[in-house]
Enzyme design. Structure first.
Site, PDB file in Angstrom:
ATOM      1  NE  ARG A   1      -3.675  -0.235   2.640  1.00 48.60           N
ATOM      2  CZ  ARG A   1      -4.263  -0.704   3.749  1.00 48.60           C
ATOM      3  NH1 ARG A   1      -3.966  -0.161   4.923  1.00 48.60           N
ATOM      4  NH2 ARG A   1      -5.120  -1.695   3.694  1.00 48.60           N
TER       5      ARG A   1
ATOM      6  NE  ARG B   1      -2.821   1.584   9.493  1.00 50.25           N
ATOM      7  CZ  ARG B   1      -3.616   0.569   9.151  1.00 50.25           C
ATOM      8  NH1 ARG B   1      -4.375   0.626   8.086  1.00 50.25           N
ATOM      9  NH2 ARG B   1      -3.666  -0.515   9.903  1.00 50.25           N
TER      10      ARG B   1
ATOM     11  CE  LYS C   1      -6.666  -1.052  11.026  1.00 53.57           C
ATOM     12  NZ  LYS C   1      -7.482  -1.715   9.996  1.00 53.57           N
TER      13      LYS C   1
ATOM     14  CE  LYS D   1      -7.991   3.073   8.935  1.00 48.78           C
ATOM     15  NZ  LYS D   1      -9.021   2.204   8.343  1.00 48.78           N
TER      16      LYS D   1
ATOM     17  CB  CYS E   1     -14.059  -3.880   1.083  1.00 50.61           C
ATOM     18  SG  CYS E   1     -14.682  -5.548   1.380  1.00 50.61           S
TER      19      CYS E   1
ATOM     20  CB  CYS F   1      -9.476  -9.572   2.192  1.00 47.64           C
ATOM     21  SG  CYS F   1      -9.656  -9.116   3.920  1.00 47.64           S
TER      22      CYS F   1
ATOM     23  CB  CYS G   1     -15.480  -9.478   7.033  1.00 50.14           C
ATOM     24  SG  CYS G   1     -14.254  -8.251   7.496  1.00 50.14           S
TER      25      CYS G   1
ATOM     26  CB  CYS H   1     -12.363  -2.155   4.232  1.00 50.32           C
ATOM     27  SG  CYS H   1     -11.421  -3.083   5.449  1.00 50.32           S
TER      28      CYS H   1
END
Ligand code: SRM
Ligand code: SF4
Length: 561
Positions: free
Chosen positions: A77, A146, A210, A212, A432, A438, A477, A481
């Site tokens: 990424r 991120r 994480k 953001k 996503c 994934c 899921c 995302c």
């Protein structure tokens, strides 16, 4: 004592702390030619370097039958603050994708790019090639700040450059100080003097999870600002940014059947001036670093720390750490969240073409050579590229005298017709990645959504609703995302071919949806939507959106019962 809740550190905390500033045994793992995988602890550490170890889930059975290890590869990424990439960088990216990955350039829901299927032996060459193009992957994954997002479209406001600059400043301020990335991937010198690597923000523990950050300029909420851990909303008076509302505690992830894990929109905490905003953002991170849950990773995001300690405590602690007073949040108004497709001109006369990229997948197929067209535009150096958090691409910063040239390529490759063909529903929809890469996917998303959209478009036409600006999103899921909980209609995978159907989010991203029906297959989804669209057509009040209608009809009665 800030860490009193963190006596039983999670295993990831121990890996971080004993990693020698994110080095671990990554260099050895990468050099090991016996396996396509890397050591278990390194799988956690490699994320801080911008990569995930994955395997091709479509080929698991076949490989197991042949007694072969899984077909491992890396997802890589990029870090592209505010979603900007120069023409030369796009050319480099095009070739790197072709040489080292599946070839598909994937625009993510956080305004950046991912490549999939990079074999271990190709990781170093990929990162070196990125580095030569002044591109990096550092800190795009892992327990760290991120990619910083900001309103994508320079034509959205003459103030775009200012928030883009702020996004860059914040991203720089929150980079890790370790030299590990350069040493491991770019043959950089090993730093002997450890003091040079001292990291007052992240120390040796990094963030609990994480982190953001996004920045929005009202009236555009294209960045879904309240879904970020920290959302900054620019407050504009007489054409000048006088400061920012600081909103804290947004996040999407849930767990099926566990109400302790929930999606949350960020809460307005305070307002501060442009001079103070960097310090305020920095100190929000230090508070979360010190008070976030480091025992249970499912409860480690900022949203849970905000709910546990409360907004008044947060404001007081933030003021104490900043050393200045914060003001109450100021009023603001959003009027849209969508990308405006087609041509637009900004205040400086530069032109922009917003291109529809279904689920952010830039590739060449026989009927649409999107990747080739974009390569030719980039090679001409007459346009830059900006990514949106709706997974689309803006062909950007085109001088008036170059517009015809760029438009000619777009026409020649059918990209204008492709964009204009996208219905309102499809143009606003997101899914996503999910299968086949994934590891966490329970159901399909980007590979399934286009065909589901064909059918939902049919239903909308049946009820003469095809001109509605509906926002529909799908994930494989509950991690969220594609931000499905902030959609008017959300689909969240529960098992292969089955999805929870969510209704009642608003159009502007200010109210989350809720589960309406659980674990539906396609036939059930279509039947529920058919009935809901019929009711909407029949019973809506003037100007009412589907999100507001479905909230009023299906969700609110259950909430207030
Ligand atoms: Fe995500 C994990 C893909 C945006 C919440 N996400 C993953 C992983 C890395 C799976 C994994 O951990 O093994 C997925 C890789 C799939 C693949 O094969 O590429 C993945 N997430 C994506 C992307 C590519 C989706 C897309 O189709 O664009 C997005 C990349 C963004 C970027 O460029 O940085 C992406 N992920 C998001 C968002 C949306 C956002 O940030 O605006 C969210 C919800 C917002 C939030 O963070 O709350 C999101 N991803 C998660 C979570 C749940 C985190 C949590 O709080 O529990 C996970 C799982 C985890 O971290 O344990 C996850
Ligand atoms: Fe994977 Fe789930 Fe994220 Fe989709 S929402 S990319 S299935 S982690």
């Amino acid at each position: 004592m800030a860490d009193q809740n963190n006596q039983n550190l999670s295993s990831t905390e121990r890996i971080k702390q004993s990693s020698d500033s994110l080095r671990g045994t990554l260099a050895e793992s990468v050099a090991n030619e016996i396996t396509g995988s890397i050591a278990e602890d390194d799988q956690a550490l490699v994320r801080f370097h911008g990569m995930y170890l994955q395997d091709d889930r479509d080929r698991r059975e076949e490989r197991a039958a042949k007694k072969l290890e899984r077909l491992y590869s890396f997802m890589i990424r990029l870090r592209l603050t505010g979603g900007y990439i120069s023409p030369a960088q796009w050319v480099a990216l095009h070739h790197i994708a072709g040489d080292h990955s599946t070839g598909t350039i994937k625009i993510t829901t956080r305004q950046t790019i991912q490549l999939h299927g990079v074999l271990k032996s190709h990781v170093k060459p990929t990162l070196k090639a990125f580095n030569e193009a002044a591109l990096t992957t550092i800190a795009t994954c892992g327990d760290i700040n991120r990619n910083v997002c900001c309103t994508a479209h320079p034509a959205a406001s003459p103030l775009h450059e200012e928030i883009f600059g702020l996004a860059n400043d914040i991203a720089e301020m929150l980079l890790p100080k370790t030299n590990a990335y350069y040493e491991i991937w770019l043959e950089g010198e090993k730093i002997a003097d450890k003091q040079l690597e001292e990291d007052p923000l992240y120390q040796d523990r990094y963030m609990p999870r994480k982190f953001k950050i996004g920045i929005a300029i009202p009236p555009a909420n294209d960045v879904d600002i309240l879904t970020n851990d920290v959302g900054l909303i620019a407050i504009v008076k007489k054409g000048v940014i006088v400061g920012y509302n600081i909103c804290v505690g947004g996040g999407m992830s849930t767990t099926h059947g566990n109400p302790d894990h929930y999606a949350r929109l960020a809460s307005p905490l305070a307002f501060t001036t442009p001079e103070n905003i960097m310090k305020a953002v920095y100190e929000v991170l230090t508070i979360q670093r010190d008070y976030g849950n480091r025992s249970d990773r499912k409860l480690a995001r900022l949203k849970y720390t905000v709910d546990r300690l409360g907004l008044p405590w947060w404001r007081e602690e933030l003021e104490r750490r900043c050393g200045f007073k914060l003001e109450d949040p100021k009023p603001f108004e959003f009027t849209s969240r969508r990308d405006n497709y087609g041509w637009e001109q900004n205040h400086k006369g530069l032109w922009y073409y917003t291109l529809f990229v279904e689920n952010g997948r830039v590739l060449d197929i026989p009927e649409l050579k999107m990747k080739q067209a974009l390569l030719e535009i980039a090679q001409s150096e007459k346009a830059a590229f900006r990514f949106t958090t709706n997974q689309n691409l803006i062909i950007a910063d085109i001088k008036p005298e170059d517009k015809d040239f760029v438009a000619g390529i777009l026409e020649q490759y059918g990209l204008i017709a492709h964009t204009e063909r996208a219905t309102k529903l499809r143009g606003n929809a997101m899914a996503c990645v999910a299968l086949n890469t994934c590891a966490l996917a329970l159901a399909e998303a980007q590979r399934y959504m286009p065909s589901l959209l064909d059918k939902v478009e049919g239903l909308l036409e049946k009820h003469s609703l095809q001109n509605e600006e509906l926002i529909m999103r799908m994930t494989g899921c509950p991690n969220g995302c594609a931000r499905p909980y902030a959609a008017e209609i959300g689909f969240v995978g529960t098992a292969y071919g089955r999805y929870n159907l969510h209704f009642g989010g608003d159009r502007l991203g200010l109210r989350l949806n809720k589960i309406y029906k659980e674990s539906l297959d396609e036939a059930q989804i279509l039947s529920e939507l058919d009935a809901a669209f019929a009711a909407f057509k029949e019973e809506r009040s003037a100007g009412e959106t589907f999100g507001d209608f479905s909230y009023r009809k299906y969700i609110q009665p259950a909430v207030t019962a």
